[in-house]
Write a protein that holds these residues in place. Structure first.
Motif, PDB file in Angstrom:
ATOM      1  N   ALA A 116       0.842  -1.208   0.000  1.00 50.59           N
ATOM      2  CA  ALA A 116       0.000   0.000   0.000  1.00 50.59           C
ATOM      3  C   ALA A 116       0.873   1.252   0.000  1.00 50.59           C
ATOM      4  N   PHE A 117       1.920   1.220   0.872  1.00 49.39           N
ATOM      5  CA  PHE A 117       2.858   2.353   0.913  1.00 49.39           C
ATOM      6  C   PHE A 117       3.546   2.508  -0.440  1.00 49.39           C
ATOM      7  N   ASP A 118       3.970   1.352  -0.965  1.00 49.82           N
ATOM      8  CA  ASP A 118       4.711   1.310  -2.224  1.00 49.82           C
ATOM      9  C   ASP A 118       3.891   1.977  -3.339  1.00 49.82           C
ATOM     10  N   THR A 119       2.625   1.564  -3.448  1.00 49.58           N
ATOM     11  CA  THR A 119       1.749   2.087  -4.501  1.00 49.58           C
ATOM     12  C   THR A 119       1.529   3.597  -4.295  1.00 49.58           C
ATOM     13  N   SER A 120       1.225   3.928  -3.057  1.00 54.71           N
ATOM     14  CA  SER A 120       0.905   5.302  -2.737  1.00 54.71           C
ATOM     15  C   SER A 120       2.080   6.239  -3.021  1.00 54.71           C
ATOM     16  N   ILE A 121       3.271   5.860  -2.534  1.00 56.08           N
ATOM     17  CA  ILE A 121       4.459   6.701  -2.718  1.00 56.08           C
ATOM     18  C   ILE A 121       4.841   6.753  -4.201  1.00 56.08           C
ATOM     19  N   ALA A 122       4.680   5.589  -4.896  1.00 58.42           N
ATOM     20  CA  ALA A 122       5.011   5.556  -6.332  1.00 58.42           C
ATOM     21  C   ALA A 122       4.128   6.538  -7.088  1.00 58.42           C
ATOM     22  N   LYS A 123       2.848   6.570  -6.694  1.00 60.57           N
ATOM     23  CA  LYS A 123       1.914   7.499  -7.340  1.00 60.57           C
ATOM     24  C   LYS A 123       2.365   8.935  -7.076  1.00 60.57           C
ATOM     25  N   MET A 124       2.732   9.198  -5.805  1.00 58.93           N
ATOM     26  CA  MET A 124       3.164  10.539  -5.430  1.00 58.93           C
ATOM     27  C   MET A 124       4.391  10.948  -6.248  1.00 58.93           C
ATOM     28  N   LYS A 125       5.297   9.992  -6.435  1.00 60.27           N
ATOM     29  CA  LYS A 125       6.508  10.264  -7.211  1.00 60.27           C
ATOM     30  C   LYS A 125       6.137  10.650  -8.650  1.00 60.27           C
ATOM     31  N   GLN A 126       5.174   9.879  -9.212  1.00 60.10           N
ATOM     32  CA  GLN A 126       4.746  10.150 -10.591  1.00 60.10           C
ATOM     33  C   GLN A 126       4.106  11.541 -10.696  1.00 60.10           C
ATOM     34  N   ILE A 127       3.273  11.868  -9.682  1.00 58.52           N
ATOM     35  CA  ILE A 127       2.611  13.185  -9.673  1.00 58.52           C
ATOM     36  C   ILE A 127       3.681  14.281  -9.590  1.00 58.52           C
ATOM     37  N   ALA A 128       4.673  14.049  -8.728  1.00 62.54           N
ATOM     38  CA  ALA A 128       5.728  15.050  -8.540  1.00 62.54           C
ATOM     39  C   ALA A 128       6.518  15.276  -9.827  1.00 62.54           C
ATOM     40  N   GLN A 129       6.707  14.209 -10.579  1.00 59.50           N
ATOM     41  CA  GLN A 129       7.439  14.323 -11.853  1.00 59.50           C
ATOM     42  C   GLN A 129       6.653  15.154 -12.867  1.00 59.50           C
ATOM     43  N   ARG A 130       5.328  14.979 -12.805  1.00 61.79           N
ATOM     44  CA  ARG A 130       4.478  15.695 -13.771  1.00 61.79           C
ATOM     45  C   ARG A 130       4.232  17.129 -13.338  1.00 61.79           C
ATOM     46  N   THR A 131       4.462  17.435 -12.061  1.00 58.30           N
ATOM     47  CA  THR A 131       4.163  18.775 -11.545  1.00 58.30           C
ATOM     48  C   THR A 131       5.471  19.536 -11.333  1.00 58.30           C
ATOM     49  N   PRO A 132       5.793  20.527 -12.260  1.00 62.11           N
ATOM     50  CA  PRO A 132       7.083  21.200 -12.174  1.00 62.11           C
ATOM     51  C   PRO A 132       7.188  22.194 -11.008  1.00 62.11           C
ATOM     52  N   HIS A 133       6.054  22.726 -10.520  1.00 58.84           N
ATOM     53  CA  HIS A 133       6.137  23.767  -9.504  1.00 58.84           C
ATOM     54  C   HIS A 133       6.299  23.238  -8.094  1.00 58.84           C
ATOM     55  N   LEU A 134       6.319  21.993  -7.908  1.00 64.35           N
ATOM     56  CA  LEU A 134       6.440  21.444  -6.531  1.00 64.35           C
ATOM     57  C   LEU A 134       7.805  21.796  -5.943  1.00 64.35           C
ATOM     58  N   PRO A 135       7.861  22.072  -4.669  1.00 57.63           N
ATOM     59  CA  PRO A 135       9.154  22.443  -4.075  1.00 57.63           C
ATOM     60  C   PRO A 135      10.175  21.287  -4.193  1.00 57.63           C
ATOM     61  N   GLU A 136      11.410  21.683  -4.442  1.00 62.22           N
ATOM     62  CA  GLU A 136      12.495  20.690  -4.626  1.00 62.22           C
ATOM     63  C   GLU A 136      12.670  19.804  -3.398  1.00 62.22           C
ATOM     64  N   GLU A 137      12.400  20.374  -2.258  1.00 63.96           N
ATOM     65  CA  GLU A 137      12.577  19.649  -0.980  1.00 63.96           C
ATOM     66  C   GLU A 137      11.654  18.431  -0.893  1.00 63.96           C
ATOM     67  N   LEU A 138      10.415  18.648  -1.354  1.00 66.86           N
ATOM     68  CA  LEU A 138       9.422  17.554  -1.336  1.00 66.86           C
ATOM     69  C   LEU A 138       9.843  16.457  -2.314  1.00 66.86           C
ATOM     70  N   LYS A 139      10.343  16.921  -3.498  1.00 66.30           N
ATOM     71  CA  LYS A 139      10.789  15.949  -4.510  1.00 66.30           C
ATOM     72  C   LYS A 139      11.967  15.121  -3.975  1.00 66.30           C
TER      73      LYS A 139
END
Lengths: 219, 420
Positions: A185-208
């Motif tokens: 569940a963590f794996d899927t959730s974090i993987a999704k977050m990673k994908q979203i972060a890749q698609r979203t350029p304005h996210l803070p670098e720290e979060l990425k």
């Protein structure tokens, strides 16, 4: 002080003794089986080692044979030393009886010696059996707990791809399944977050950066 | 002229014939040879059946519950060696059987200074029946082993058997004297009985004097009494019991035919003792039916009242009509004609009751209608060995006399070689 003890007792008191019936009954069976094998072997061993030999040695047939042999041995003795011959027949009976009793003492000693030897061998074999059995049984629990601990450690270091695989007869299948589900569940959730972060350029670098610390199945 | 020569020859023959001698020309018929061979082989079979296969120790008797006896084991070892020469068992089988015995003697069987106990448990080799570490039983055991070495020359078996012999501390059994004690017991020490006159102990003397590691002083040979007495004009150096086996045991191994101890030739002595034994029982023919039909043989054996040292004069001469079956057979080297007649009579007259799977059963007493059901190991053994000497031109003697310890004994005892 008494209060503290009472609190501790109540804290450690078991409310339910059968929390996992199948696991506990299985272990109950293992322990009862082991104890039965050990005590059964000891009982049978002692019976055949001591009592069967005693019964055989003192059976009517054996006693008859021993009496005949005692008389013959006494006669041999007389024949070897004819000049020491005694005319008293009562003395001869006494000698035969004493010879017989000496022989029976020898027999008991012999039976005890043999039994002790058998018990020693049996004891060593049982110890080997108990030792091997204990390692096998404890490993069924200790193995999964060890794997669980190790996997929790990896999970804590961000490896979300970790899964626990158990051997066929290992215990704790439910617990590890739950761990694997949680990790997935963590794996899927974090993987999704990673994908979203890749698609979203304005996210803070720290979060990425933080998200990149997690190792996930899907990159 | 022809008649004169024949008459002269007849006179010479008659003059030469000594009624006190047994050694007249004796020709064994083929039928008799076959019978003796059968008796020897059947007697030998006792040892293959009544020797414990695990320990190689031989039971004293065929009776169930019997302990193993060291003397019987000695005879068994000798018999296995002889049996292999005849093909009654293969060389390998005999070797393995004797090896089993040696294994047990080396590591399991209780011993004191190399002397083995008279009776031991056949399964474990442990002392039983409060028996003594026996001088004569050990000597007979060693004699059997030494004989076996000559059949298995150059093998490991020879080395190991010699080691067992060398292990025996013969001096210890003298208990500080020049006579051998009968034995020693753990609780009471040496038995107060000594081999102090002529008997079967000559084999013990020979092995002890001939030992290289533990030789006893030469004086030991001269210490025991050679008491002599006459019976029917026969002068005999006699044993206390007058039992025939005392004139046979040592002679099964040692050929005394050409050895003289001062003025005594023990072969001739046994010849005379055997004839005296025959004549003694014959003189009681009217009292005991057992002694009729040319049957004789008063020797230690089972009897209606248990085991007794039956014998003839000179000596104690205890007898009650019981004949030891092995006695006359085992004197066959001394009295071939008289022994053969007795064997034939025994076989033909009483064979049905007396002859079993291992040859003649131990003894019988016709007058009391008593027939032994048992076989005794030592009595089977003496039969096998004596018949081997008789049927095969002194086969045992030839081998045994070549042993270095026997030659040392003859030298140390100052025995004189003579031609007969």
């Amino acid at each position: 002080m008494a209060d503290i003890w009472a609190k501790m007792r109540s804290k450690n008191r078991r409310k339910h003794f059968l929390v996992d019936k199948s696991l506990q009954f299985r272990y109950l069976l293992y322990i009862v089986l082991t104890l039965s094998i050990v005590s059964g072997t000891a009982l049978v061993g002692s019976y055949y080692g001591i009592w069967a030999s005693v019964i055989k040695a003192f059976s009517q047939e054996s006693l008859y044979e021993s009496i005949i042999t005692a008389a013959q041995i006494q006669e041999y003795d007389q024949a070897r030393r004819p000049y020491s011959k005694s005319s008293l027949s009562s003395l001869r009976t006494f000698r035969e009886t004493s010879l017989l009793s000496e022989y029976q003492k020898e027999m008991i000693r012999h039976i005890m010696d043999e039994t002790n030897q058998k018990i020693l061998i049996l004891g060593i074999l049982l110890l080997i059996f108990i030792g091997w059995g204990s390692i096998f049984l404890t490993h069924k629990i200790a193995g999964p707990i060890f794997k669980l601990g190790k996997s929790c450690g990896e999970l804590a270091h961000g490896n979300l791809t970790v899964r626990i695989k158990l051997r066929k007869f290992d215990e704790g299948e439910r617990l590890t399944n739950q761990f694997n589900e949680m990790a997935a569940a963590f794996d899927t959730s974090i993987a999704k977050m990673k994908q979203i972060a890749q698609r979203t350029p304005h996210l803070p670098e720290e979060l990425k950066r933080e998200l990149s610390k997690f190792k996930t199945t899907i990159k | 002229m022809k008649y004169k020569i024949v008459s002269l020859l007849l006179v010479i023959c008659l003059l030469n014939q000594n009624p006190l001698k047994a050694q007249e020309t004796f020709v064994l018929t083929e039928e008799d040879r076959t019978l003796l061979k059968k008796i020897q082989e059947d007697s030998f079979r006792f040892f293959t059946v009544h020797t414990n296969p695990e320990t190689g120790l031989t039971y004293d008797s065929s009776q169930s519950g019997s302990p193993a006896s060291m003397a019987a084991t000695g005879f068994a070892v000798a018999s296995f060696a002889i049996g292999s020469a005849h093909g009654w068992l293969s060389y390998r089988e005999a070797y393995e059987k004797i090896e089993k015995t040696i294994d047990t003697l080396e590591s399991k069987a209780a011993n004191e200074n190399g002397f083995f106990y008279h009776f031991v448990d056949a399964k474990t080799g442990k002392r039983v029946w409060s028996s003594e570490a026996s001088s004569i039983d050990t000597a007979l055991l060693m004699a059997g082993l030494l004989l076996a070495t000559s059949y298995f020359n150059g093998t490991g078996l020879e080395t190991r058997a010699l080691k067992l012999y060398e292990r025996v501390n013969w001096n210890w059994m003298l208990n500080g004297s020049f006579l051998f004690s009968h034995g020693w017991k753990p609780n009471s020490g040496f038995l107060p009985y000594y081999w102090d006159m002529y008997s079967e102990h000559l084999i013990l003397q020979a092995l002890a004097l001939g030992s290289e590691i533990h030789p006893v002083p030469e004086k030991v040979w001269r210490e025991w009494r050679r008491d002599s007495d006459t019976y029917n004009g026969r002068k005999i150096v006699y044993s206390y019991t007058g039992s025939l086996f005392t004139y046979q045991y040592t002679h099964a191994f040692i050929d005394f035919k050409h050895l003289r101890d001062q003025s005594i030739n023990y072969f001739e002595n046994s010849e005379q003792a055997s004839l005296a034994n025959l004549e003694f029982s014959a003189s009681y023919q009217n009292e005991y039916q057992s002694y009729q039909n040319n049957i004789w043989g008063l020797s230690a054996s089972l009897g209606p009242d248990g085991y007794k040292t039956y014998g003839a004069a000179p000596g104690e001469g205890l007898h009650d009509g019981t004949i030891a079956s092995y006695a006359a057979i085992s004197s066959i080297v001394f009295t071939p004609r008289q022994s053969m007649t007795a064997v034939r009579a025994l076989y033909e007259k009483y064979g049905e009751k007396l002859y079993g799977p291992f040859g003649f059963r131990d003894a019988f007493n016709v007058d009391q209608n008593w027939w032994a059901s048992e076989y005794l190991g030592i009595d089977q053994g003496i039969t096998v060995l004596m018949l081997e000497n008789f049927l095969n031109d002194g086969a045992v003697w030839k081998r045994f006399m070549k042993l270095p310890m026997i030659q040392r004994w003859a030298e140390r005892a100052r025995l004189i070689q003579e031609t007969r």
